[in-house]
Motif scaffolding. Sequence first.
Motif, PDB file in Angstrom:
ATOM      1  N   MET A   1      42.087  48.225  27.825  1.00 39.76           N
ATOM      2  CA  MET A   1      41.618  46.957  28.387  1.00 39.76           C
ATOM      3  C   MET A   1      40.524  47.232  29.403  1.00 39.76           C
ATOM      4  O   MET A   1      40.603  48.195  30.179  1.00 39.76           O
ATOM      5  N   SER A   2      39.492  46.416  29.430  1.00 43.62           N
ATOM      6  CA  SER A   2      38.356  46.647  30.311  1.00 43.62           C
ATOM      7  C   SER A   2      38.708  46.299  31.753  1.00 43.62           C
ATOM      8  O   SER A   2      39.757  45.741  32.052  1.00 43.62           O
ATOM      9  N   GLU A   3      37.788  46.618  32.673  1.00 50.68           N
ATOM     10  CA  GLU A   3      37.994  46.385  34.094  1.00 50.68           C
ATOM     11  C   GLU A   3      37.996  44.891  34.413  1.00 50.68           C
ATOM     12  O   GLU A   3      37.418  44.091  33.672  1.00 50.68           O
ATOM     13  N   PRO A   4      38.634  44.519  35.540  1.00 46.35           N
ATOM     14  CA  PRO A   4      38.598  43.103  35.945  1.00 46.35           C
ATOM     15  C   PRO A   4      37.164  42.622  36.143  1.00 46.35           C
ATOM     16  O   PRO A   4      36.271  43.404  36.492  1.00 46.35           O
ATOM     17  N   ILE A   5      36.948  41.349  35.925  1.00 53.36           N
ATOM     18  CA  ILE A   5      35.606  40.787  36.091  1.00 53.36           C
ATOM     19  C   ILE A   5      35.152  40.952  37.540  1.00 53.36           C
ATOM     20  O   ILE A   5      35.964  40.992  38.467  1.00 53.36           O
TER      21      ILE A   5
END
Length: 297
Positions: free
Chosen positions: A1-5
């Motif tokens: 999962m990518s980093e938080p916005i």
Amino acid sequence: MSEPIKNRYDFVVYFDVENGNPNGDPDAGNMPRIDPETGYGIVTDVCLKRKIRNYVETVKEDEPGFDIYIKDGVPLNASDNRALEALGADAKDIKKLKKDDPTLDEKIRDFMCKTFFDVRTFGAVMTTFVKGALNCGQVRGPVQLTFARSVDPIIPQEVTITRVAITTEADAEKKGTEMGRKYVVPYALYRGEGYVSANLARKSTGFSEDDLALLWDAVVNMFEHDHSAARGKMAVRAFVVFKHDSELGNAPSYKLFDAVSTKKKADVEAPRSIGDYEPIVVDEAAVPEGVTVQRLV
């Protein structure tokens, strides 16, 4: 999962309905929701979130990390207990486990955020206070929606229909048809607004860039897999996103919302299609520095 916005967002969405009931009011015989003082139509935030949840469930079926917490036919306690299963624990031991591990509450919350897209997005109250159930705490979501309101007042219509499907055998012996009713809005254009907090995404749920892209896709297509005779013809007509250059934002949301507008054409008294309205426009000159406008529809 990518980093938080890392950027704050605000957005405006316009959608319309033709010969349908976009959001029935159970307190008024399931008639379309309406502000009784002004006559403007209303669609609740809960209704729009349901559409988004259903879309995500459809396109991300069985994909890890995109389960839906608020789901038809699935008790909340059943979803809560998945956190226990993941931790290899038993509900009766939860008090002892929390005493032995002060970070257990945080681990449970993180599991719920990583597992359920709607918890990660909208947040959730996961404290059901049922004896023997797991308390997963409360999560404040980074994405919030307002009630949508029609651009002009609406006039709901009651349509009488004839049914050939008789309810009981006794009635079928006496008559061949029954009468029924449907409530519809002949046409209405609605406007909703929303907010995406990068600060809450970082501190609370981990709402990521991948989640954001899926959210935008869900808003654009939230009516495409939700067609029914009761809801008539519904479609998203405009979707405007304001991207801030920072986590906390570069301008008040109301100034950005005021930059998006439309109105019915001068020679139109009762709109019956999107063509009866002026084009939905964004006054980019009114958008402050540090905010980028993205027109997704």
